[in-house]
Design an enzyme around this catalytic site. Sequence first.
Site, mmCIF file in Angstrom:
data_model
loop_
_atom_site.group_PDB
_atom_site.id
_atom_site.type_symbol
_atom_site.label_atom_id
_atom_site.label_comp_id
_atom_site.label_asym_id
_atom_site.label_seq_id
_atom_site.Cartn_x
_atom_site.Cartn_y
_atom_site.Cartn_z
ATOM 1 N N CYS A 157 0.421 6.697 7.576
ATOM 2 C CA CYS A 157 -0.974 6.272 7.624
ATOM 3 C C CYS A 157 -1.843 7.412 8.150
ATOM 4 O O CYS A 157 -1.513 8.046 9.164
ATOM 5 C CB CYS A 157 -1.104 5.053 8.537
ATOM 6 S SG CYS A 157 -2.790 4.511 8.848
ATOM 7 N N THR A 167 0.814 -1.219 0.000
ATOM 8 C CA THR A 167 0.000 0.000 0.000
ATOM 9 C C THR A 167 0.845 1.265 0.000
ATOM 10 O O THR A 167 0.337 2.353 -0.242
ATOM 11 C CB THR A 167 -0.929 0.029 1.225
ATOM 12 O OG1 THR A 167 -0.138 0.022 2.430
ATOM 13 C CG2 THR A 167 -1.860 -1.171 1.235
ATOM 14 N N CYS A 199 2.819 2.615 9.506
ATOM 15 C CA CYS A 199 1.879 2.754 10.615
ATOM 16 C C CYS A 199 2.572 2.577 11.962
ATOM 17 O O CYS A 199 3.684 2.070 12.052
ATOM 18 C CB CYS A 199 0.779 1.693 10.521
ATOM 19 S SG CYS A 199 -0.107 1.633 8.969
ATOM 20 N N CYS A 234 -1.675 0.300 15.196
ATOM 21 C CA CYS A 234 -2.675 0.755 14.227
ATOM 22 C C CYS A 234 -3.857 -0.223 14.172
ATOM 23 O O CYS A 234 -3.677 -1.443 14.105
ATOM 24 C CB CYS A 234 -2.058 0.893 12.840
ATOM 25 S SG CYS A 234 -3.203 1.569 11.605
ATOM 26 N N CYS A 293 -3.696 6.119 11.821
ATOM 27 C CA CYS A 293 -3.016 6.070 13.124
ATOM 28 C C CYS A 293 -2.014 7.199 13.327
ATOM 29 O O CYS A 293 -1.491 7.375 14.434
ATOM 30 C CB CYS A 293 -2.320 4.722 13.316
ATOM 31 S SG CYS A 293 -0.896 4.440 12.216
ATOM 32 N N ARG A 330 4.592 6.600 2.872
ATOM 33 C CA ARG A 330 3.932 7.786 3.427
ATOM 34 C C ARG A 330 3.196 7.392 4.708
ATOM 35 O O ARG A 330 2.805 6.225 4.889
ATOM 36 C CB ARG A 330 2.945 8.375 2.414
ATOM 37 C CG ARG A 330 1.817 7.457 2.013
ATOM 38 C CD ARG A 330 0.964 8.051 0.892
ATOM 39 N NE ARG A 330 -0.198 7.212 0.601
ATOM 40 C CZ ARG A 330 -0.176 6.128 -0.132
ATOM 41 N NH1 ARG A 330 0.975 5.727 -0.686
ATOM 42 N NH2 ARG A 330 -1.287 5.439 -0.335
#
Length: 347
Positions: free
Chosen positions: A68, A33, A37, A41, A71, A66
């Site tokens: 999340c 993805t 996190c 999370c 969270c 990048r």
Amino acid sequence: MTEPMIADDEAWAAVLGRDRAFDGRFVTGVLSTGIYCRPSCAARHPARSNVRFFADGAAARAAGLRPCKRCLPDDVSRDERAVLSAIAAIKAAGQPLALAALAAEAGYSASHFQRVFTRHTGLSPAAYARAIQAERAAQALTEEDSVTGAVYAAGYSAPSRFYEATQGRLGMTPSAWVNGGKGVTIHWAVVETSLGPMLVAATDKGVCRLSFNEGPDALERRFPNAELVEGGAEFQALLGQVVVAVEAPGDFAHIPLDVKGTAFQEAVWQELRRIPAGETRTYAELAAAVGRPKAVRAAGSANGANNVAVLIPCHRVIATGGGLGGYAYGLEIKRKLLGKEGVQTKE
């Protein structure tokens, strides 16, 4: 000091358990993805093959990931910076500061900053400031020639403010801090238990020492100028309660204690007393419970600084892998204490 990166297996176990104690120690990168996190999370767990662990958000971003949006993993460091800044301001001022001012400096609302600060330190900003002032007073009492001089050196506006703020915290009277227990009567006894000889000592406020395989000489070193009295009618009743607590562990919150420590140590000790008989916590869980998830080693040190064994049940803290960890009076006694509570250990 930054803690070293933990092993991947331990990190994955923390992710599967959504363990908040590991927030801030590493971030979880999900390659499928492109996000990273916190370990805790609440999002659905990714496949293990798609996961890579990074020491912090900066390392994850350098790998092209990048944060999340659920969270907000980078807020861990933001919260920590806000708390450290507030602590520095409180220490510089030497007294409690307005919550609104501390929150505004951090860019948070007052209510949110109160929660963040308490989660990290175990105390509210005002309580933390009072604890720092009390610690300064305790230190000053060992350096100044008089109690009055120590009171003003610690930043109190008047002696009455000092006595009001420290009542119930320092245990002994302020003069006893200077003179190694002078003016304090401590009753004591050494009794045989299923764990071996046990030393129990108490002031008129409560139990101040419970240890194994120690004698009155150890008590004399701790309180060289106190009046040490063996036995005593009132003490015998308290001693009986302590022996029962050791031989048949359960709820012993009714037994009064007379202990002292730093603000962090006292927060750890309070948390230890909340662990039910028959349950254990890891050092990481203990640190997280007092709002300092990164302070695992400090929590271990506070655990070891406990002067009242069993009644502050430091034996209920074990290593992350399920091992016994350490214990001041030896692992055999720790194993027996846990065994009395029905806890099976791996060692």
